[in-house]
Design a protein around this motif. Structure first.
Motif, short mmCIF file in Angstrom:
data_model
loop_
_atom_site.label_atom_id
_atom_site.label_comp_id
_atom_site.label_asym_id
_atom_site.label_seq_id
_atom_site.Cartn_x
_atom_site.Cartn_y
_atom_site.Cartn_z
N LEU A 187 64.75 130.36 26.08
CA LEU A 187 63.99 131.17 27.17
C LEU A 187 63.42 132.33 26.52
O LEU A 187 62.38 132.59 26.96
CB LEU A 187 65.28 131.39 28.16
CG LEU A 187 64.74 132.03 29.37
CD1 LEU A 187 63.76 131.27 30.08
CD2 LEU A 187 66.07 132.39 30.27
N LEU A 188 64.10 132.93 25.64
CA LEU A 188 63.33 134.04 24.72
C LEU A 188 62.23 133.72 24.12
O LEU A 188 61.24 134.80 24.49
CB LEU A 188 64.37 134.63 24.00
CG LEU A 188 65.57 135.36 24.47
CD1 LEU A 188 66.41 136.06 23.39
CD2 LEU A 188 65.12 136.69 25.29
N THR A 189 61.97 132.67 23.49
CA THR A 189 60.97 132.00 22.89
C THR A 189 59.82 131.98 24.04
O THR A 189 58.52 132.11 23.81
CB THR A 189 61.05 130.86 22.17
OG1 THR A 189 62.13 131.18 21.29
CG2 THR A 189 59.80 130.09 21.55
N LEU A 190 60.23 131.18 25.11
CA LEU A 190 59.08 131.12 26.35
C LEU A 190 58.66 132.39 26.67
O LEU A 190 57.66 132.56 27.04
CB LEU A 190 59.83 130.36 27.47
CG LEU A 190 59.09 130.09 28.65
CD1 LEU A 190 57.76 129.20 28.28
CD2 LEU A 190 59.94 129.46 29.65
N ALA A 191 59.69 133.31 27.01
CA ALA A 191 59.27 134.74 27.35
C ALA A 191 58.28 135.55 26.59
O ALA A 191 57.57 136.51 27.00
CB ALA A 191 60.43 135.49 27.66
N GLN A 192 58.07 135.19 25.31
CA GLN A 192 57.08 135.72 24.26
C GLN A 192 55.89 135.67 24.72
O GLN A 192 55.52 134.65 25.39
CB GLN A 192 57.36 135.36 23.00
CG GLN A 192 58.74 135.76 22.27
CD GLN A 192 59.07 135.23 20.80
OE1 GLN A 192 58.08 134.29 20.40
NE2 GLN A 192 59.95 135.50 20.16
N GLU A 193 54.94 136.59 24.26
CA GLU A 193 53.39 136.55 24.95
C GLU A 193 52.85 135.07 24.70
O GLU A 193 52.11 134.70 25.66
CB GLU A 193 52.71 137.64 24.23
CG GLU A 193 52.86 138.80 24.78
CD GLU A 193 51.64 139.91 24.35
OE1 GLU A 193 50.58 139.64 24.00
OE2 GLU A 193 52.10 141.25 24.14
N ASN A 194 53.02 134.63 23.61
CA ASN A 194 52.33 133.39 23.28
C ASN A 194 53.12 132.00 23.96
O ASN A 194 52.96 131.17 23.49
CB ASN A 194 51.91 133.26 21.90
CG ASN A 194 53.36 133.43 21.06
OD1 ASN A 194 54.50 133.65 21.55
ND2 ASN A 194 53.05 133.19 19.70
N GLY A 195 54.32 132.22 24.20
CA GLY A 195 55.25 131.23 25.16
C GLY A 195 54.45 130.42 26.00
O GLY A 195 53.60 131.01 26.68
N ARG A 196 54.70 129.25 25.84
CA ARG A 196 53.90 128.24 26.96
C ARG A 196 54.97 126.94 26.96
O ARG A 196 56.04 126.82 26.49
CB ARG A 196 52.99 127.63 26.29
CG ARG A 196 51.54 128.33 25.96
CD ARG A 196 50.32 127.90 25.44
NE ARG A 196 49.49 128.93 25.14
CZ ARG A 196 47.99 128.74 24.86
NH1 ARG A 196 47.89 127.76 24.83
NH2 ARG A 196 47.41 129.72 24.47
N GLY A 197 54.45 126.18 28.45
CA GLY A 197 55.14 125.33 28.77
C GLY A 197 56.56 125.56 29.77
O GLY A 197 56.54 126.73 30.54
N ALA A 198 57.51 124.83 29.50
CA ALA A 198 58.81 124.88 30.10
C ALA A 198 60.00 124.81 29.35
O ALA A 198 59.99 124.13 28.40
CB ALA A 198 58.70 123.90 31.24
N VAL A 199 61.04 125.22 29.95
CA VAL A 199 62.39 125.23 29.28
C VAL A 199 63.25 124.61 29.91
O VAL A 199 63.47 125.06 31.32
CB VAL A 199 62.72 126.35 28.61
CG1 VAL A 199 64.30 126.19 28.01
CG2 VAL A 199 61.72 127.16 27.71
N SER A 200 64.02 123.48 29.71
CA SER A 200 64.79 122.67 30.58
C SER A 200 66.21 123.45 30.27
O SER A 200 66.64 123.39 29.05
CB SER A 200 64.99 121.16 30.19
OG SER A 200 66.05 120.80 30.95
N LEU A 201 66.84 124.04 31.20
CA LEU A 201 68.39 124.57 31.28
C LEU A 201 69.07 123.75 32.09
O LEU A 201 68.83 123.08 33.25
CB LEU A 201 67.91 126.08 31.77
CG LEU A 201 67.15 127.04 31.03
CD1 LEU A 201 66.88 128.20 31.81
CD2 LEU A 201 67.59 127.21 29.63
N PRO A 202 70.46 124.00 31.83
CA PRO A 202 71.39 123.49 32.72
C PRO A 202 71.08 123.61 34.34
O PRO A 202 71.22 124.72 34.69
CB PRO A 202 72.71 123.82 32.25
CG PRO A 202 72.65 124.25 30.96
CD PRO A 202 71.00 124.60 30.95
N GLY A 203 70.74 122.67 34.87
CA GLY A 203 70.78 122.81 36.47
C GLY A 203 69.41 123.34 37.06
O GLY A 203 69.14 123.52 38.05
N GLN A 204 68.50 123.73 35.85
CA GLN A 204 67.21 124.50 36.40
C GLN A 204 66.12 124.39 35.14
O GLN A 204 66.34 123.91 34.10
CB GLN A 204 67.52 125.70 36.63
CG GLN A 204 68.10 126.63 35.69
CD GLN A 204 68.67 128.10 36.10
OE1 GLN A 204 68.20 128.59 37.07
NE2 GLN A 204 69.82 128.42 35.72
#
Length: 175
Positions: A14-31
Protein backbone atom coordinates in the motif's frame (compact mmCIF):
# COMPACT_ATOMS: atom_id res chain seq x y z
CA UNK A 1 -11.27 -5.60 7.12
CA UNK A 2 -12.75 -6.99 10.35
CA UNK A 3 -11.49 -10.43 11.39
CA UNK A 4 -8.96 -10.53 8.54
CA UNK A 5 -5.20 -10.65 9.05
CA UNK A 6 -3.31 -7.62 7.75
CA UNK A 7 0.41 -8.26 7.48
CA UNK A 8 3.53 -6.20 6.94
CA UNK A 9 3.53 -7.13 3.25
CA UNK A 10 0.05 -5.58 2.83
CA UNK A 11 1.22 -2.30 4.39
CA UNK A 12 4.38 -2.30 2.29
CA UNK A 13 2.43 -2.75 -0.97
CA UNK A 14 0.00 0.00 0.00
CA UNK A 15 2.87 2.40 0.77
CA UNK A 16 4.44 1.61 -2.61
CA UNK A 17 1.11 2.40 -4.28
CA UNK A 18 0.89 5.67 -2.33
CA UNK A 19 4.24 6.91 -3.64
CA UNK A 20 4.09 9.44 -6.47
CA UNK A 21 4.93 6.91 -9.18
CA UNK A 22 2.76 4.10 -7.77
CA UNK A 23 0.24 2.70 -10.25
CA UNK A 24 -2.44 0.07 -10.45
CA UNK A 25 -4.19 -1.61 -7.54
CA UNK A 26 -3.28 -3.55 -4.43
CA UNK A 27 -5.35 -6.51 -3.25
CA UNK A 28 -5.85 -6.41 0.52
CA UNK A 29 -7.85 -8.78 2.75
CA UNK A 30 -11.51 -7.98 2.06
CA UNK A 31 -10.76 -4.92 -0.06
CA UNK A 32 -8.81 -3.39 -2.90
CA UNK A 33 -6.77 -0.17 -2.90
CA UNK A 34 -6.55 1.64 -6.23
CA UNK A 35 -4.75 4.84 -7.13
CA UNK A 36 -7.11 7.36 -8.75
CA UNK A 37 -5.20 10.52 -9.56
CA UNK A 38 -3.76 11.86 -6.31
CA UNK A 39 -5.96 9.67 -4.11
CA UNK A 40 -5.95 6.10 -2.87
CA UNK A 41 -9.46 4.68 -3.05
CA UNK A 42 -10.39 1.65 -0.93
CA UNK A 43 -13.18 -0.58 -2.20
CA UNK A 44 -14.55 -3.42 -0.11
CA UNK A 45 -15.63 -6.57 -1.84
CA UNK A 46 -17.44 -9.60 -0.61
CA UNK A 47 -16.62 -12.87 -2.31
CA UNK A 48 -19.21 -15.58 -2.33
CA UNK A 49 -18.21 -18.68 -0.36
CA UNK A 50 -17.56 -21.91 -2.19
CA UNK A 51 -20.37 -24.44 -2.57
CA UNK A 52 -19.36 -26.75 0.29
CA UNK A 53 -18.31 -24.11 2.84
CA UNK A 54 -17.95 -25.09 6.49
CA UNK A 55 -16.42 -23.70 9.71
CA UNK A 56 -16.23 -25.38 13.11
CA UNK A 57 -14.47 -24.48 16.34
CA UNK A 58 -11.57 -26.79 17.33
CA UNK A 59 -10.78 -27.07 21.03
CA UNK A 60 -7.41 -28.17 22.43
CA UNK A 61 -7.75 -31.02 23.22
CA UNK A 62 -10.66 -31.76 20.95
CA UNK A 63 -11.81 -32.94 17.57
CA UNK A 64 -14.13 -31.94 14.75
CA UNK A 65 -16.06 -34.55 12.76
CA UNK A 66 -16.55 -33.49 9.14
CA UNK A 67 -18.84 -36.33 8.17
CA UNK A 68 -19.82 -35.17 4.68
CA UNK A 69 -16.16 -34.43 3.82
CA UNK A 70 -14.92 -37.72 5.29
CA UNK A 71 -12.49 -36.19 7.84
CA UNK A 72 -11.93 -36.07 11.57
CA UNK A 73 -9.54 -33.31 12.64
CA UNK A 74 -8.21 -33.44 16.18
CA UNK A 75 -5.87 -31.28 18.25
CA UNK A 76 -3.86 -31.85 21.40
CA UNK A 77 -1.04 -30.11 23.23
CA UNK A 78 2.07 -32.24 23.70
CA UNK A 79 5.84 -32.06 24.11
CA UNK A 80 6.33 -35.43 22.37
CA UNK A 81 9.48 -35.05 20.22
CA UNK A 82 8.26 -37.73 17.78
CA UNK A 83 5.31 -35.53 16.70
CA UNK A 84 7.50 -32.64 15.54
CA UNK A 85 8.86 -33.92 12.24
CA UNK A 86 5.68 -34.56 10.22
CA UNK A 87 6.45 -34.96 6.53
CA UNK A 88 4.72 -32.82 3.86
CA UNK A 89 1.49 -34.51 2.86
CA UNK A 90 1.23 -36.24 6.21
CA UNK A 91 -2.07 -36.43 8.02
CA UNK A 92 -0.26 -35.35 11.20
CA UNK A 93 1.19 -31.90 11.72
CA UNK A 94 2.99 -30.13 14.55
CA UNK A 95 2.68 -26.40 15.03
CA UNK A 96 4.23 -24.12 17.61
CA UNK A 97 1.65 -22.60 19.97
CA UNK A 98 3.79 -19.48 20.48
CA UNK A 99 2.32 -17.37 17.63
CA UNK A 100 -1.11 -19.03 17.44
CA UNK A 101 -4.06 -16.80 18.38
CA UNK A 102 -6.64 -19.08 20.03
CA UNK A 103 -9.27 -20.34 19.47
CA UNK A 104 -8.63 -22.60 16.48
CA UNK A 105 -11.17 -23.40 13.79
CA UNK A 106 -11.44 -25.94 11.01
CA UNK A 107 -12.88 -24.46 7.84
CA UNK A 108 -13.10 -24.87 4.11
CA UNK A 109 -11.21 -22.69 1.67
CA UNK A 110 -12.30 -19.15 0.94
CA UNK A 111 -11.58 -16.92 -2.06
CA UNK A 112 -8.16 -15.28 -1.70
CA UNK A 113 -6.74 -17.71 0.90
CA UNK A 114 -2.95 -17.54 1.17
CA UNK A 115 -0.27 -19.01 3.41
CA UNK A 116 3.51 -19.16 3.90
CA UNK A 117 4.29 -22.86 3.24
CA UNK A 118 7.44 -24.32 4.81
CA UNK A 119 10.41 -24.16 2.50
CA UNK A 120 9.32 -21.00 0.65
CA UNK A 121 11.45 -18.73 2.87
CA UNK A 122 8.65 -16.39 3.91
CA UNK A 123 7.04 -16.04 0.49
CA UNK A 124 3.28 -16.38 0.34
CA UNK A 125 1.42 -18.78 -1.88
CA UNK A 126 -2.20 -18.81 -2.93
CA UNK A 127 -4.08 -21.81 -1.62
CA UNK A 128 -5.41 -22.28 -5.16
CA UNK A 129 -1.82 -22.59 -6.46
CA UNK A 130 -0.95 -25.04 -3.67
CA UNK A 131 -3.87 -27.23 -4.75
CA UNK A 132 -2.94 -27.03 -8.43
CA UNK A 133 0.74 -27.82 -7.73
CA UNK A 134 -0.31 -30.71 -5.47
CA UNK A 135 -2.65 -32.03 -8.17
CA UNK A 136 -5.70 -31.88 -5.87
CA UNK A 137 -8.75 -32.55 -8.03
CA UNK A 138 -10.99 -29.50 -8.53
CA UNK A 139 -14.03 -31.26 -7.06
CA UNK A 140 -12.04 -32.23 -3.92
CA UNK A 141 -10.67 -28.75 -3.07
CA UNK A 142 -13.78 -27.58 -1.20
CA UNK A 143 -13.56 -30.63 1.07
CA UNK A 144 -9.94 -30.20 2.23
CA UNK A 145 -9.99 -28.92 5.83
CA UNK A 146 -7.88 -25.94 6.85
CA UNK A 147 -6.87 -25.35 10.46
CA UNK A 148 -6.89 -21.62 11.16
CA UNK A 149 -6.40 -19.44 14.22
CA UNK A 150 -8.57 -16.61 15.59
CA UNK A 151 -7.06 -14.18 13.06
CA UNK A 152 -7.99 -16.60 10.23
CA UNK A 153 -4.33 -17.32 9.45
CA UNK A 154 -3.90 -20.79 7.94
CA UNK A 155 -1.78 -23.03 10.20
CA UNK A 156 -2.23 -26.27 8.29
CA UNK A 157 -3.78 -27.40 5.02
CA UNK A 158 -4.60 -30.95 6.03
CA UNK A 159 -2.55 -33.43 4.02
CA UNK A 160 -0.78 -30.71 2.05
CA UNK A 161 1.21 -28.03 3.93
CA UNK A 162 2.06 -26.54 7.32
CA UNK A 163 2.55 -22.78 7.47
CA UNK A 164 6.16 -21.73 8.04
CA UNK A 165 5.00 -19.00 10.46
CA UNK A 166 3.93 -21.67 12.94
CA UNK A 167 6.86 -24.05 12.59
CA UNK A 168 8.19 -25.75 15.70
CA UNK A 169 11.55 -24.36 16.80
CA UNK A 170 11.53 -25.47 20.44
CA UNK A 171 9.52 -28.67 21.04
CA UNK A 172 9.80 -28.30 24.82
CA UNK A 173 7.42 -25.30 24.58
CA UNK A 174 4.72 -27.65 23.33
CA UNK A 175 3.39 -28.56 19.90
Amino acid sequence: APERYLGFDHVERLLTLAQENGRGAVSLPGQEARRVGERIVLRRFFAAPFANSFRFSLSIPGEVLLESQGWVVSAELTTDQRRVGAEPGSLTAAVSPVRVALPLSVRSRQPGDRLHPKGMHGRRKKLQDLFVDGKVARQQRDMVPLVVDRDDRILWVVGAAVAEDFGVTEPSQGV
